[in-house]
Design an enzyme around this catalytic site. Structure first.
Site, PDB file in Angstrom:
ATOM      1  CB  SER A  10      -0.949   0.006   1.208  1.00 29.03           C
ATOM      2  OG  SER A  10      -0.225  -0.032   2.416  1.00 29.03           O
ATOM      3  NE  ARG A  11       1.996   3.006   4.863  1.00 28.86           N
ATOM      4  CZ  ARG A  11       2.389   3.344   6.075  1.00 28.86           C
ATOM      5  NH1 ARG A  11       2.328   4.580   6.468  1.00 28.86           N
ATOM      6  NH2 ARG A  11       2.841   2.433   6.922  1.00 28.86           N
ATOM      7  CE1 TYR A 154      13.345  -3.879   8.406  1.00 31.26           C
ATOM      8  CE2 TYR A 154      15.494  -2.994   7.796  1.00 31.26           C
ATOM      9  CZ  TYR A 154      14.179  -3.274   7.472  1.00 31.26           C
ATOM     10  OH  TYR A 154      13.696  -2.951   6.229  1.00 31.26           O
ATOM     11  CE  LYS A 158      13.511  -6.397   5.842  1.00 27.99           C
ATOM     12  NZ  LYS A 158      12.325  -6.822   5.060  1.00 27.99           N
ATOM     13  CB  ILE A 187      14.664   3.780  -0.667  1.00 27.61           C
ATOM     14  CG1 ILE A 187      15.654   2.660  -1.040  1.00 27.61           C
ATOM     15  CG2 ILE A 187      13.730   4.105  -1.834  1.00 27.61           C
ATOM     16  CD1 ILE A 187      16.570   2.928  -2.205  1.00 27.61           C
TER      17      ILE A 187
END
Length: 243
Positions: A10-11, A154, A158, A187
């Protein structure tokens, strides 16, 4: 009906991937979201505006039973639909120094990224193997490749997906299914909006943050027929930070 499922679609990067696949492929785009229905609907509008078809699917990738239930209902309602592409993009961050980290901040990040990968991919695995074709792209991170201080949870999540990507790629390559990981650096998205861009840019040889579109272009290539001989790879897209 051939479909591409994008989790966390969605985003941010997920939304950009949905739009790019709408532009570059003939897939019916399945846009998964967890809580932000408005953003998911806006992504769907953008997908349709590019001439593709799509729909939104609400489930929390970390919740095994919910994933099973929603995808089962969708499959029963669309018996002829085949999911050829899975982009495991859903992820959350709960940053903090490991010494102060709560069990909840550890578990929720691991559950969303790592268990989310299992819950969604595993649901479609047997169907993909029978179909003898598929493209799986796992969105990882610079943190998973080199580790980032303040992101032990995180980085762990990952990094684990990177290992899973390489192992699964070997298991299913004979069936013409590729599995790759894409590791973005900084990003421009909601997720990085709180970061000090002027300071962090100094680490980036290209001297700027990347755009979600640039990541989406790479994903679009990996799920296309052009990338048929690429599997088990982790492709960094970070402006040269990790080179």
């Amino acid at each position: 009906m051939k479909c591409a499922l994008v989790t966390g679609g969605s985003r941010g990067i997920g939304s950009a991937i949905c739009e790019k696949l709408a532009e570059d492929s003939d897939y019916h785009i399945l846009i998964n979201y967890h809580s932000n229905k408005k953003a998911a609907e806006e992504t769907l509008e953008a997908v349709v505006a590019k001439g593709a078809t799509g729909e939104i699917l609400q489930f929390d990738v970390a919740n095994f039973n919910e994933v099973q239930s929603v995808l089962m209902q969708w499959q029963e309602a669309n018996p002829k639909a085949v999911v050829e592409v899975i982009v495991n993009n859903a992820g959350i961050t709960k940053d903090g120094l490991f010494m102060w980290m709560s069990q909840e901040d550890w578990s929720s990040v691991i559950n969303t990224s790592l268990n989310g990968f299992f819950n969604v991919t595993n649901f479609f695995m047997q169907k993909m193997l029978r179909n003898k074709y598929g493209r799986i792209v796992n969105m990882v991170s610079l943190s998973g490749v080199k580790g980032t201080a303040g992101q032990t949870n995180y980085s762990a999540a990952k990094g684990a997906i990177i290992g899973a990507t390489k192992a699964l790629a070997q298991e299913i390559a004979k069936r013409n299914i590729t599995v790759n990981a894409v590791a973005p650096g900084f990003i421009k998205t909601d997720m990085t909006s709180g970061l000090d861009e002027t300071e962090l840019i100094k680490m980036v040889p290209l001297n700027r943050f990347g755009e979600a579109d640039e990541v989406a272009d790479l994903v679009s290539f990996l799920v296309s027929k052009k990338a048929s001989y690429i599997t088990g790879e982790v492709i960094n897209i970070n402006g040269g930070i990790y080179s």
